[in-house]
Each structure stands twice: as C-alpha cells, then as structure tokens.
Design an enzyme around this catalytic site. Structure first.
Site, PDB file in Angstrom:
ATOM      1  N   GLY A 254       0.633  -1.284   0.015  1.00  0.00           N
ATOM      2  CA  GLY A 254       0.127   0.035  -0.012  1.00  0.00           C
ATOM      3  C   GLY A 254       0.798   1.468   0.016  1.00  0.00           C
ATOM      4  N   HIS A 255       0.127   2.401  -0.173  1.00  0.00           N
ATOM      5  CA  HIS A 255       1.090   3.508  -0.451  1.00  0.00           C
ATOM      6  C   HIS A 255       1.405   4.241   1.230  1.00  0.00           C
ATOM      7  CE1 HIS A 255      -3.282   5.844   0.853  1.00  0.00           C
ATOM      8  NE2 HIS A 255      -2.883   5.108   1.662  1.00  0.00           N
ATOM      9  N   ASN A 256       2.805   4.722   0.982  1.00  0.00           N
ATOM     10  CA  ASN A 256       3.625   5.175   2.136  1.00  0.00           C
ATOM     11  C   ASN A 256       4.201   4.034   2.657  1.00  0.00           C
ATOM     12  OD1 ASN A 256       2.227   7.927   1.472  1.00  0.00           O
ATOM     13  ND2 ASN A 256       0.766   7.437   2.585  1.00  0.00           N
TER      14      ASN A 256
END
Length: 350
Positions: A254-256
């Site tokens: 997922g993002h980050n």
C-alpha cells in the site's frame, strides 16, 4: 531523445563454460572436496533425479532418505552427512547458499541486443544509454532516463519521468507509473505494476472523495520484484523499497509503506498503507499486515499470520492454526464460540 546510438553490442550468455571441475566449484563456494577433484560437472539436478555429470545438494534433512541412492556425480552437503554420500562431495556449512552460487554458473540468459526496437515508442527528452535495450511494442513517455545496460522487455509501459538505474531488467509487460525511481541491478518480473494510486478515500456523507496520491515509488538497488506485484505510490511521502529487498509473486504494498533493506516477503502477502517494516525481516506467504504500524528489524512472521499491532521486539511471530481433520476442526470451532460464556462462568465461580 538523447541517445548516443540505437545499435550496440550483444550481451552474451553469462555462462562461459559448459562444465566445471569439482575443485573449481569448491573454490567458488569455499568448500572441501571429498573425492575426485577433477570430476566434471555439467549441470544441477535433484538428489532423486540426478545423473552422471550432474551435481545435487542436500540442505533439508527431509531429503536425506534420497542421498544414499542418488546417481549424481557429486553432492553439496554439510560435513555431518558425509557418511551417507555414495559419490563425490562438496562439504560446506551452508549448502543452500552454495547451491545458489553454483546454479548461477548454469543459468541460461537470452542474448540481449542493445538498441531500440522499431515498434517501440519513445517520448520527447528521454535519455537512453547506448548499451540499453528496448524490446518490441514498449512505450516510454517523456523524460524517461535509462542508464547503462538497462533491459526493457516487450510490451512494457514506462511513465513520464521514470528513472531506471544501471543493469536493471524489466520482463515483458511491466508497468511503471510516472516518476517511479528504480535503482541499479533491479529485476522486475512480468505483470507487475509500480506506482499506481494508493487506496486513499475520504468520506463525504454517503459518498467517497478520492484523495490525490502525490508521492511516488522509490526502489533501491539489487531488488527483485516477482510477477504481478503491485506497489502503490505514496499519498504524500514516497513508498520506499530498500536495497536488496526480495518480493515474491502477487504481493500488494500500500501507499507510503517503507520496507527496510534485505527483507524478503513471500507470495500473496498484503501490506496496508503507511506501515514501516524493518531490515532483514522474513515474511511468509499470505500474511496480512495492518496499516500504520511498525515492525522492527530481524522479525520473522510465519505464513498466513495476521499482524494487527506493531512488533517492537525481534523474533518469530505466528497467529494461525495448522490444518486438521474436518470433524476435529468443527468441534474446536464450536468450543471456540463458547469461550466467552465459559470465561464468564469461571469468573463467577471464582
């Protein structure tokens, strides 16, 4: 487009020889030869199916039963198993690592011709090293940079501003979204999508509002990414994959998310956004990792586990039960549903 030449030399198969003397292999893996040092080895095979001229290895004692009957010309194993071997031996403390090093000698890589295939589409202001290879039907948008020895397989899509470091390889049909940064000596297998939007949504009464994903994906050096892996770009900060990370097939990141150097993750694992995973971790297949948590360095998580909270102490963690006969599982499942009532009754008795 800035490129010195569209036609260059051909990269030869890395296998320079068809066979090796046992003493040569021993030097490569720092092993001791037990038997004929001049025995010629021309390939690798399992203990069960090896023939004359091939070498096998024994790392897992589960396969010890096959060692006395092997037809291999030589076997790589630990010194304590020497008495079981009916053939020449390379004795070493780490047979699996030795297997990896010797197998590389027999790996067959296709020849790669430097240059750009006529069907490829290359955007404006791209910088392409003359030794790079771009196969058929690739699309490179503007301002892409390919460094020395980069290989782009057929049908790849590379977004605007992507940077790919020296000697990295993309197999066929890899997608890199805009501004993705790929380090040196990275291998990305077919179907992987790097830099797509993260799952960011804000609730507005009875509807969802998409949150723009403003970061990118930054991948370090010596990373391997398996087939059909998806790595989301950051919402604000970048998604980062450290040096030497190894990702199996069909992993969702997922993002980050930040993954520390030399961590290895097996297939079908899902990592929710903004989680930090440390260095030198090992994560088994099918693990679910919650978002916004931290996993420290040197953690091993066994397959199919669910990680809900941060892990701050190195060690081995599990959260699943092994398979059992169905009728036994049904009984245990029924009892599990009664645990709360049983705990309340026990508390009342106490």
């Amino acid at each position: 487009m800035r490129i010195a030449s569209q036609v260059g030399n051909t990269e030869k198969n890395s296998t320079a020889k068809s066979s090796y003397r046992l003493e040569e292999l021993a030097r490569l893996i720092d092993a001791t030869v037990e038997g004929d040092p001049h025995c010629l080895i021309s390939g690798f095979m399992t203990l069960q199916n090896a023939k004359l001229g091939q070498i096998a290895f024994l790392d897992n004692k589960h396969y010890l039963q096959y060692l006395p009957h092997t037809q291999a010309s030589a076997v790589i194993l630990r010194p304590e198993y020497l008495d079981y071997a009916p053939c020449n031996v390379l004795a070493t403390a780490n047979p699996y690592l030795a297997f990896a090093k010797i197998a590389a000698l027999f790996e067959k890589r296709r020849a790669v011709t430097a240059g750009i295939h006529p069907t490829a589409i290359v955007g404006e202001q791209c910088t392409i090293h003359p030794s790079a290879s771009i196969a058929a039907f690739c699309v490179l948008e503007a301002n892409v940079c390919l460094q020395e020895g980069v290989v782009i397989g057929s049908g790849c899509s590379i977004g605007e501003g992507v940077r790919i470091g020296a000697h990295s390889r993309l197999a066929a049909k890899v997608t890199l979204y805009a501004d993705t940064v790929i380090g040196e000596r990275v291998l990305i297998h077919s179907g992987s999508v790097i830099g797509s939007d993260g799952f960011g949504l804000a609730r507005d009464k009875e509807k969802w509002v998409k949150i723009p994903q403003l970061g990118k994906v930054d991948i370090g050096n010596d990373v391997e990414i398996g087939a059909n892996v998806t790595i989301d770009r950051g919402a604000i900060e970048d998604t980062r994959i450290g040096d030497g990370v190894k990702l199996d097939n069909q992993i969702q990141i997922g993002h980050n998310v930040h993954i520390g150097s030399h961590t290895a993750i097996a297939g079908c694992t899902g990592i929710a956004g903004s989680t930090r995973i440390g260095k030198n971790c090992m994560i088994g297949g099918g693990v679910c990792i919650n978002g916004h948590i931290n996993i420290t360095d040197n953690v091993m998580i066994t397959g199919m586990s669910s990680v809900v909270h941060s892990i701050r102490t190195p060690g081995i963690y599990s959260s699943t039960l092994s398979a059992q006969p169905q009728r036994e599982w049904q009984r245990n499942s029924a009892r599990f549903r009664q645990l709360d009532k049983m705990a309340r009754r026990l508390k009342a008795v106490e």
